[in-house]
Design a protein around this motif. Structure first.
Motif, PDB file in Angstrom:
ATOM      1  N   PHE A 184       9.757  -5.254  -4.298  1.00 21.92           N
ATOM      2  CA  PHE A 184       8.736  -4.893  -4.502  1.00 21.92           C
ATOM      3  C   PHE A 184       7.840  -6.299  -5.169  1.00 21.92           C
ATOM      4  O   PHE A 184       8.611  -7.139  -6.069  1.00 21.92           O
ATOM      5  N   THR A 185       6.913  -7.459  -4.938  1.00 26.33           N
ATOM      6  CA  THR A 185       6.351  -8.192  -5.380  1.00 26.33           C
ATOM      7  C   THR A 185       4.798  -8.017  -5.697  1.00 26.33           C
ATOM      8  O   THR A 185       3.799  -7.843  -5.443  1.00 26.33           O
ATOM      9  N   CYS A 186       4.360  -8.548  -7.002  1.00 24.73           N
ATOM     10  CA  CYS A 186       3.555  -8.979  -7.858  1.00 24.73           C
ATOM     11  C   CYS A 186       3.458 -10.349  -8.151  1.00 24.73           C
ATOM     12  O   CYS A 186       3.738 -10.543  -9.077  1.00 24.73           O
ATOM     13  N   PRO A 246       0.559  -1.340   0.259  1.00 24.46           N
ATOM     14  CA  PRO A 246       0.116   0.407   0.272  1.00 24.46           C
ATOM     15  C   PRO A 246       0.617   1.145   0.299  1.00 24.46           C
ATOM     16  O   PRO A 246       1.644   1.366   1.002  1.00 24.46           O
ATOM     17  N   GLY A 247       0.558   1.916  -0.797  1.00 24.70           N
ATOM     18  CA  GLY A 247       0.953   3.783  -0.613  1.00 24.70           C
ATOM     19  C   GLY A 247       2.470   3.351  -1.373  1.00 24.70           C
ATOM     20  O   GLY A 247       3.652   4.156  -0.933  1.00 24.70           O
ATOM     21  N   ALA A 248       2.739   1.973  -1.866  1.00 21.21           N
ATOM     22  CA  ALA A 248       4.257   1.833  -2.573  1.00 21.21           C
ATOM     23  C   ALA A 248       4.499   2.936  -3.209  1.00 21.21           C
ATOM     24  O   ALA A 248       4.034   3.892  -4.614  1.00 21.21           O
ATOM     25  N   ARG A 249       5.718   3.156  -3.355  1.00 18.79           N
ATOM     26  CA  ARG A 249       7.200   4.417  -4.415  1.00 18.79           C
ATOM     27  C   ARG A 249       8.056   3.775  -4.694  1.00 18.79           C
ATOM     28  O   ARG A 249       8.864   4.197  -4.308  1.00 18.79           O
ATOM     29  N   PHE A 250       7.838   3.855  -5.795  1.00 19.25           N
ATOM     30  CA  PHE A 250       9.696   3.107  -6.259  1.00 19.25           C
ATOM     31  C   PHE A 250      10.348   4.927  -6.763  1.00 19.25           C
ATOM     32  O   PHE A 250      10.306   5.898  -6.565  1.00 19.25           O
ATOM     33  N   GLY A 251      11.758   3.855  -6.340  1.00 17.79           N
ATOM     34  CA  GLY A 251      12.902   4.645  -6.348  1.00 17.79           C
ATOM     35  C   GLY A 251      12.532   5.279  -8.180  1.00 17.79           C
ATOM     36  O   GLY A 251      12.032   4.511  -9.015  1.00 17.79           O
ATOM     37  N   PRO A 252      13.865   6.061  -8.718  1.00 18.28           N
ATOM     38  CA  PRO A 252      13.976   6.870  -9.437  1.00 18.28           C
ATOM     39  C   PRO A 252      14.074   5.694 -10.858  1.00 18.28           C
ATOM     40  O   PRO A 252      14.272   5.763 -12.237  1.00 18.28           O
ATOM     41  N   GLU A 278      18.526   6.141  -6.441  1.00 18.14           N
ATOM     42  CA  GLU A 278      17.994   5.470  -5.972  1.00 18.14           C
ATOM     43  C   GLU A 278      17.445   3.721  -6.655  1.00 18.14           C
ATOM     44  O   GLU A 278      16.731   4.380  -8.363  1.00 18.14           O
ATOM     45  N   VAL A 279      17.427   2.369  -6.245  1.00 19.40           N
ATOM     46  CA  VAL A 279      17.182   2.095  -7.707  1.00 19.40           C
ATOM     47  C   VAL A 279      15.737   0.650  -6.527  1.00 19.40           C
ATOM     48  O   VAL A 279      16.512  -0.231  -5.391  1.00 19.40           O
ATOM     49  N   SER A 280      15.087   0.575  -6.843  1.00 20.80           N
ATOM     50  CA  SER A 280      14.101  -0.650  -6.502  1.00 20.80           C
ATOM     51  C   SER A 280      13.938  -1.349  -7.383  1.00 20.80           C
ATOM     52  O   SER A 280      14.269  -1.342  -8.656  1.00 20.80           O
ATOM     53  N   THR A 281      13.493  -2.529  -6.807  1.00 23.96           N
ATOM     54  CA  THR A 281      13.577  -3.696  -7.906  1.00 23.96           C
ATOM     55  C   THR A 281      12.041  -4.135  -7.661  1.00 23.96           C
ATOM     56  O   THR A 281      11.185  -4.282  -6.565  1.00 23.96           O
ATOM     57  N   LEU A 282      11.374  -4.699  -9.295  1.00 19.88           N
ATOM     58  CA  LEU A 282       9.501  -5.503  -8.595  1.00 19.88           C
ATOM     59  C   LEU A 282      10.053  -6.704  -9.858  1.00 19.88           C
ATOM     60  O   LEU A 282      10.465  -7.031 -10.641  1.00 19.88           O
ATOM     61  N   VAL A 283       9.693  -7.397  -8.536  1.00 16.30           N
ATOM     62  CA  VAL A 283       9.507  -9.321  -9.971  1.00 16.30           C
ATOM     63  C   VAL A 283       8.015  -9.186 -10.049  1.00 16.30           C
ATOM     64  O   VAL A 283       7.490  -9.096  -9.041  1.00 16.30           O
ATOM     65  N   MET A 284       7.940 -10.069 -11.169  1.00 17.22           N
ATOM     66  CA  MET A 284       6.382 -10.014 -11.744  1.00 17.22           C
ATOM     67  C   MET A 284       6.273 -11.385 -11.671  1.00 17.22           C
ATOM     68  O   MET A 284       7.184 -12.380 -12.429  1.00 17.22           O
ATOM     69  N   VAL A 285       5.521 -12.438 -10.568  1.00 15.12           N
ATOM     70  CA  VAL A 285       5.679 -13.798 -10.433  1.00 15.12           C
ATOM     71  C   VAL A 285       4.458 -14.311 -11.832  1.00 15.12           C
ATOM     72  O   VAL A 285       3.376 -13.377 -10.894  1.00 15.12           O
ATOM     73  N   ASP A 286       5.126 -14.693 -12.672  1.00 10.53           N
ATOM     74  CA  ASP A 286       4.297 -15.329 -13.674  1.00 10.53           C
ATOM     75  C   ASP A 286       3.708 -16.572 -13.300  1.00 10.53           C
ATOM     76  O   ASP A 286       3.867 -17.736 -14.329  1.00 10.53           O
ATOM     77  N   GLY A 287       2.838 -16.732 -12.662  1.00 13.18           N
ATOM     78  CA  GLY A 287       2.157 -17.580 -11.956  1.00 13.18           C
ATOM     79  C   GLY A 287       3.832 -18.704 -11.768  1.00 13.18           C
ATOM     80  O   GLY A 287       4.261 -18.273 -11.030  1.00 13.18           O
ATOM     81  N   GLY A 288       2.840 -20.572 -11.905  1.00 17.56           N
ATOM     82  CA  GLY A 288       3.824 -21.581 -11.173  1.00 17.56           C
ATOM     83  C   GLY A 288       3.896 -22.222 -10.380  1.00 17.56           C
ATOM     84  O   GLY A 288       2.954 -21.992  -9.691  1.00 17.56           O
ATOM     85  N   SER A 289       3.809 -22.952  -9.900  1.00 13.41           N
ATOM     86  CA  SER A 289       3.463 -23.415  -8.511  1.00 13.41           C
ATOM     87  C   SER A 289       4.960 -23.966  -7.820  1.00 13.41           C
ATOM     88  O   SER A 289       4.510 -24.603  -6.738  1.00 13.41           O
ATOM     89  N   ASP A 290       6.245 -22.753  -8.453  1.00 11.54           N
ATOM     90  CA  ASP A 290       6.895 -23.346  -7.258  1.00 11.54           C
ATOM     91  C   ASP A 290       6.920 -22.303  -6.433  1.00 11.54           C
ATOM     92  O   ASP A 290       6.203 -21.425  -5.722  1.00 11.54           O
ATOM     93  N   GLY A 291       8.918 -22.033  -5.426  1.00 11.27           N
ATOM     94  CA  GLY A 291       8.467 -21.126  -4.363  1.00 11.27           C
ATOM     95  C   GLY A 291       9.276 -19.834  -4.794  1.00 11.27           C
ATOM     96  O   GLY A 291       9.999 -18.875  -4.067  1.00 11.27           O
ATOM     97  N   ALA A 311       2.983   3.942 -12.786  1.00  8.77           N
ATOM     98  CA  ALA A 311       1.304   4.645 -11.586  1.00  8.77           C
ATOM     99  C   ALA A 311       2.686   5.059  -9.439  1.00  8.77           C
ATOM    100  O   ALA A 311       2.297   5.604  -8.895  1.00  8.77           O
ATOM    101  N   HIS A 312       3.887   3.848 -10.150  1.00 10.60           N
ATOM    102  CA  HIS A 312       5.030   4.272  -8.655  1.00 10.60           C
ATOM    103  C   HIS A 312       5.224   5.145  -8.808  1.00 10.60           C
ATOM    104  O   HIS A 312       7.026   4.811  -8.166  1.00 10.60           O
ATOM    105  N   GLY A 313       6.308   6.045 -10.097  1.00 12.35           N
ATOM    106  CA  GLY A 313       7.211   6.840  -9.430  1.00 12.35           C
ATOM    107  C   GLY A 313       8.053   6.380 -10.307  1.00 12.35           C
ATOM    108  O   GLY A 313       9.279   7.424 -10.248  1.00 12.35           O
ATOM    109  N   ALA A 314       8.848   5.671 -11.224  1.00 16.99           N
ATOM    110  CA  ALA A 314       9.277   5.696 -11.676  1.00 16.99           C
ATOM    111  C   ALA A 314      10.456   6.176 -12.847  1.00 16.99           C
ATOM    112  O   ALA A 314       9.303   6.370 -13.242  1.00 16.99           O
ATOM    113  N   ARG A 315      11.453   6.701 -12.674  1.00 16.36           N
ATOM    114  CA  ARG A 315      11.719   7.712 -14.404  1.00 16.36           C
ATOM    115  C   ARG A 315      12.616   6.445 -15.662  1.00 16.36           C
ATOM    116  O   ARG A 315      12.562   6.437 -16.694  1.00 16.36           O
ATOM    117  N   PHE A 316      13.452   5.471 -14.736  1.00 15.31           N
ATOM    118  CA  PHE A 316      13.417   4.456 -16.080  1.00 15.31           C
ATOM    119  C   PHE A 316      13.102   3.296 -15.282  1.00 15.31           C
ATOM    120  O   PHE A 316      13.202   2.806 -14.206  1.00 15.31           O
TER     121      PHE A 316
END
Length: 275
Positions: A93-95, A34-40, A69-82, A116-121
């Motif tokens: 950050f995880t979606c 909630p209220g996530a804000r990414f680095g540039p 500042e660097v933020s990381t977002l992992v898009m977990v594309d389904g799957g059945s492992d961990g 939506a959450h402020g990344a420049r690059f």
């Protein structure tokens, strides 16, 4: 009353199911952050069943790129492992998508979240360990200097530690084909290590359709839209473990050629999808 053709009904059903899955992933992200804000700088990773590799990749992503500042977002594309557990425990950050939609679909949603959450690059990285996250500053340098809108890492300009000669030949062949139709001078058009000016993602995403094998689609569309494209040398490592999710060389080559052809026809002859 017009009867719905089976194929069209099937396509609509698939689109409805994809829309449902994407909305579920959006809700997952909003509840988790909630209220996530990414680095540039946002490092965006689409990961499907990469539990064994993702953790080591995340450890190598720097927290700063120069003075950004660097933020990381992992898009977990389904799957059945961990894979989701690895990302969450790493504190990034995880979606999580409820089903596997394909790397292209996962990245499109990632682009949406970046805006939506402020990344420049936005920098895309593979989850399998083939890219070197320590090169992040080098990849984004042309963007920060306002010399490019889109940067592609090139294993041919750098060091390729893999030994698959068939894949190397394919990289050269498809670079030539893409250069011919886009009037660029790329050496490695199929590399997933790429960087974008975030605000321009709004310009390109209406054109993107591919749920898999989407690197050629991005390159062709960006060139068609008049983006300034640059390339930077990279170190290309063998996959850390496991098998590619995109199939063997023959299947990958055919699918990549299909995407080149369909994308070129779409951007060349169809009207602007935003109109």
């Amino acid at each position: 009353m017009t009867r719905v053709v089976g194929g069209n009904a099937g396509e609509r059903r698939r689109a409805d199911l994809q829309r449902l899955a994407l909305n579920g992933a959006r809700s997952d992200f909003a509840e988790r952050h909630p209220g996530a804000r990414f680095g540039p700088v946002l490092v965006l990773i689409a990961a499907y069943e990469e539990e064994a590799n993702l953790g080591d990749v995340l450890k190598e992503v720097p927290t700063m790129a120069g003075d950004l500042e660097v933020s990381t977002l992992v898009m977990v594309d389904g799957g059945s492992d961990g894979t989701d557990r690895v990302a969450i425990e790493a504190g990034v950050f995880t979606c999580v998508l409820p089903v596997n939609l394909g790397q292209g679909a996962a990245l499109r949603l990632g682009y949406e979240l970046a805006l939506a959450h402020g990344a420049r690059f936005v920098v895309t990285l593979d989850a399998d360990g083939q890219n070197d996250p320590s090169e992040l500053s080098t990849i984004i340098e042309p963007l920060v200097a306002d010399e490019a809108d889109f940067v592609i890492a090139s294993r041919r300009l750098g060091v390729d530690h893999t030994t698959d000669q068939f894949r190397r030949a394919g990289v050269r062949l498809y670079a030539r084909i893409l250069n011919a139709i886009t009037h660029q001078e790329m050496t490695d058009s199929s590399n997933g290590f790429r960087a974008f000016r975030a605000e321009l993602l709004r310009d390109i995403t209406p054109y993107l359709r591919q749920d898999q094998y989407q690197t050629a689609e991005v390159v062709i569309t960006a060139a068609h839209r008049g983006w300034r494209i640059a390339q930077r040398p990279t170190i290309w490592h063998p996959r850390a473990s496991g098998q590619s999710k995109k199939g063997g060389n023959f299947i990958f080559g055919l699918q990549y050629a299909r995407v080149i052809g369909t994308t070129w026809l779409r951007v060349r002859f169809r009207r602007d999808p935003r109109n």
